[in-house]
Design an enzyme around this catalytic site. Structure first.
Site, PDB file in Angstrom:
ATOM      1  N   LYS A 223       0.869  -1.181   0.000  1.00 15.97           N
ATOM      2  CA  LYS A 223       0.000   0.000   0.000  1.00 15.97           C
ATOM      3  C   LYS A 223       0.906   1.232   0.000  1.00 15.97           C
ATOM      4  O   LYS A 223       1.721   1.399   0.908  1.00 15.97           O
ATOM      5  CB  LYS A 223      -0.899  -0.015   1.244  1.00 15.97           C
ATOM      6  CG  LYS A 223      -1.884   1.143   1.297  1.00 15.97           C
ATOM      7  CD  LYS A 223      -2.837   0.976   2.483  1.00 15.97           C
ATOM      8  CE  LYS A 223      -3.688   2.222   2.684  1.00 15.97           C
ATOM      9  NZ  LYS A 223      -3.709   2.656   4.091  1.00 15.97           N
ATOM     10  N   HIS A 242      -4.976   2.362  14.421  1.00 21.09           N
ATOM     11  CA  HIS A 242      -5.341   0.959  14.203  1.00 21.09           C
ATOM     12  C   HIS A 242      -4.138   0.071  14.487  1.00 21.09           C
ATOM     13  O   HIS A 242      -3.004   0.549  14.520  1.00 21.09           O
ATOM     14  CB  HIS A 242      -5.799   0.731  12.752  1.00 21.09           C
ATOM     15  CG  HIS A 242      -4.706   0.959  11.740  1.00 21.09           C
ATOM     16  ND1 HIS A 242      -4.253   2.222  11.394  1.00 21.09           N
ATOM     17  CD2 HIS A 242      -3.940   0.094  11.033  1.00 21.09           C
ATOM     18  CE1 HIS A 242      -3.273   2.120  10.509  1.00 21.09           C
ATOM     19  NE2 HIS A 242      -3.055   0.833  10.272  1.00 21.09           N
ATOM     20  N   ASP A 244      -2.325  -3.443  12.770  1.00 21.05           N
ATOM     21  CA  ASP A 244      -2.370  -4.161  11.491  1.00 21.05           C
ATOM     22  C   ASP A 244      -2.813  -5.606  11.728  1.00 21.05           C
ATOM     23  O   ASP A 244      -2.448  -6.204  12.734  1.00 21.05           O
ATOM     24  CB  ASP A 244      -0.988  -4.151  10.832  1.00 21.05           C
ATOM     25  CG  ASP A 244      -0.582  -2.759  10.361  1.00 21.05           C
ATOM     26  OD1 ASP A 244      -1.467  -1.898  10.214  1.00 21.05           O
ATOM     27  OD2 ASP A 244       0.625  -2.541  10.143  1.00 21.05           O
ATOM     28  N   HIS A 298      -1.075   2.345  15.892  1.00 15.35           N
ATOM     29  CA  HIS A 298      -0.371   3.445  15.217  1.00 15.35           C
ATOM     30  C   HIS A 298      -1.340   4.245  14.367  1.00 15.35           C
ATOM     31  O   HIS A 298      -2.457   3.811  14.094  1.00 15.35           O
ATOM     32  CB  HIS A 298       0.777   2.894  14.378  1.00 15.35           C
ATOM     33  CG  HIS A 298       0.352   1.917  13.328  1.00 15.35           C
ATOM     34  ND1 HIS A 298       0.069   0.598  13.612  1.00 15.35           N
ATOM     35  CD2 HIS A 298       0.150   2.052  12.000  1.00 15.35           C
ATOM     36  CE1 HIS A 298      -0.281  -0.031  12.506  1.00 15.35           C
ATOM     37  NE2 HIS A 298      -0.251   0.830  11.510  1.00 15.35           N
TER      38      HIS A 298
HETATM   39  C1  AKG Z   1      -1.308   2.071   6.989  1.00 10.77           C
HETATM   40  O1  AKG Z   1      -1.318   2.311   5.780  1.00 10.77           O
HETATM   41  O2  AKG Z   1      -1.966   1.155   7.514  1.00 10.77           O
HETATM   42  C2  AKG Z   1      -0.433   2.868   7.888  1.00 10.77           C
HETATM   43  O3  AKG Z   1      -0.491   2.674   9.064  1.00 10.77           O
HETATM   44  C3  AKG Z   1       0.470   3.890   7.287  1.00 10.77           C
HETATM   45  C4  AKG Z   1       1.575   4.337   8.205  1.00 10.77           C
HETATM   46  C5  AKG Z   1       2.489   5.350   7.566  1.00 10.77           C
HETATM   47  O4  AKG Z   1       2.108   6.046   6.630  1.00 10.77           O
HETATM   48  O5  AKG Z   1       3.645   5.453   8.017  1.00 10.77           O
END
Ligand code: AKG
Length: 366
Positions: A223, A242, A244, A298
């Protein structure tokens, strides 16, 4: 009033106040701010940096090497337990490959929006891969300040390269090679974290459990998050808080701050640690470790000054073939299983269901 579908278009329109759909609830706004301001707080604790080079293939494995290995295992174990996140150094991925990956993603996002729309996803129709923005699916209508590109990266045989950007010309080659290298780093890190749970000689336990003893490979999903500049960063978030669902997530970024992790009751802004890759422990690893490793909470903040881009590789078990449950060696009478067995897909479905239930509740009154 119809809002533009893409946050980039909103940002480029030069508006000075963000639309109400992007304004977070008051309790969440209490500790938001411009990511650049928050990154300047040098009194904040530092996310651990762990050098994993002792685990990369080496010619001789003498006593000195074993001692270094045990230090590396202990450092990674402590970071995964206490923080659920670390910066890894010594991962062996060449700097020029990471630069190519970043240049390819940046060149895709530099295309005009209408050109990117050729890759648009359609979550409502079940097409999750492609270019998108997290449009509100919840009762409160809340949106996040980001656009993204999402696609499966590995195994190569499952990847749909027709969905990968044709521009720039290096996108497919650079991204595919990066996926191959991250797959190797995932194995090294799983070996380190396995040894951290079960001792030396048990380095293969986690990867075996996550891949049905190698019969089903891990899946990597990429992503690319694109966070445009935001005129009111103290009101919005790029990605809401959230954990992961993955086993591990690997993050590269363009040097612009924004990632915050929850540690010891406060939000800590990740610093730029050049050359390293950020690694999150996700839910799947928390389950296998029976909670000894922490799936880190995070979020992504935004800022007024600069576009932030991050590349996240989610490293997941196959959706249906693996039953996620605490490793039997970690379940004792003193420490009973903290998680019920579930497939990865069941875990994902339950988490989404719980989230929807929460969002259907009336907002807390203030
Ligand atoms: C996500 O895409 O689930 C994130 O937590 C992105 C974290 C970031 O951009 O460093």
């Amino acid at each position: 009033l119809q809002l533009p579908a893409r946050v980039e278009a909103l940002s480029l329109s030069g508006l000075s106040a963000i639309p109400p759909e992007y304004v977070r609830p008051a309790d969440e706004r209490a500790d938001l701010g411009d990511a650049f301001d928050l990154a300047r707080d040098h009194t904040a604790p530092r996310i651990p940096v762990v050098d994993i080079s002792p685990f990369l293939p080496l010619a001789d494995d003498d006593k000195q090497q074993q001692r270094i290995n045990s230090e590396c295992v202990e450092a990674a174990r402590a970071a995964a337990a206490d923080w659920g996140v670390m910066h890894i150094a010594g991962h062996g991925i060449p700097a020029d490959l990471m630069d190519r990956l970043r240049a390819a993603g940046a060149a895709f996002f530099a295309l005009p929006i209408h050109a990117k729309e050729a890759y648009a996803n359609d979550p409502a129709a079940g097409r999750l891969q492609g270019y998108g923005s997290r449009l509100a699916t919840n009762a409160s209508g809340q949106r996040e300040w980001e656009d993204y590109l999402f696609h499966l990266l590995h195994p190569d045989a499952l990847a749909d390269h027709a969905l990968w950007p044709a521009h720039p010309p290096d996108y497919v080659a650079a991204t595919r090679e990066f996926g191959r290298r991250i797959r190797e780093v995932a194995s090294a890190l799983l070996a380190i974290l396995s040894a951290g749970l079960l001792g030396p000689g048990r380095g293969d336990a986690l990867e075996k459990e996550l891949t049905r003893a190698g019969d089903d490979d891990l899946r990597l999903q990429l992503k690319i998050n694109y966070y445009p500049r935001c005129p009111q960063p103290e009101l919005a978030v790029g990605v809401e808080a959230h954990t992961d669902v993955s086993a591990l997530s690997f993050i590269l970024h363009n040097g612009v701050p924004g990632l915050q992790v929850r540690h010891a009751g406060r939000w800590v802004t990740a610093r730029d640690e050049p050359g390293t890759i950020i690694v999150h422990v996700g839910d799947a690893l928390e389950i296998l470790s029976n909670g000894r490793y922490t799936s880190v909470l995070h979020r992504g903040l935004v800022n007024r000054e600069a576009v932030r881009v991050s590349w996240v590789v989610f490293c997941e078990p196959p959706p249906d073939a693996v039953l996620l449950r605490p490793l039997p060696d970690l379940v004792t009478t003193d420490q009973p299983a903290r998680f019920t067995p579930r497939t990865f897909k069941q875990h994902l479905d339950r988490k989404l269901f719980k989230k929807h239930q929460r969002q259907l509740l009336p907002p807390p009154s203030h």
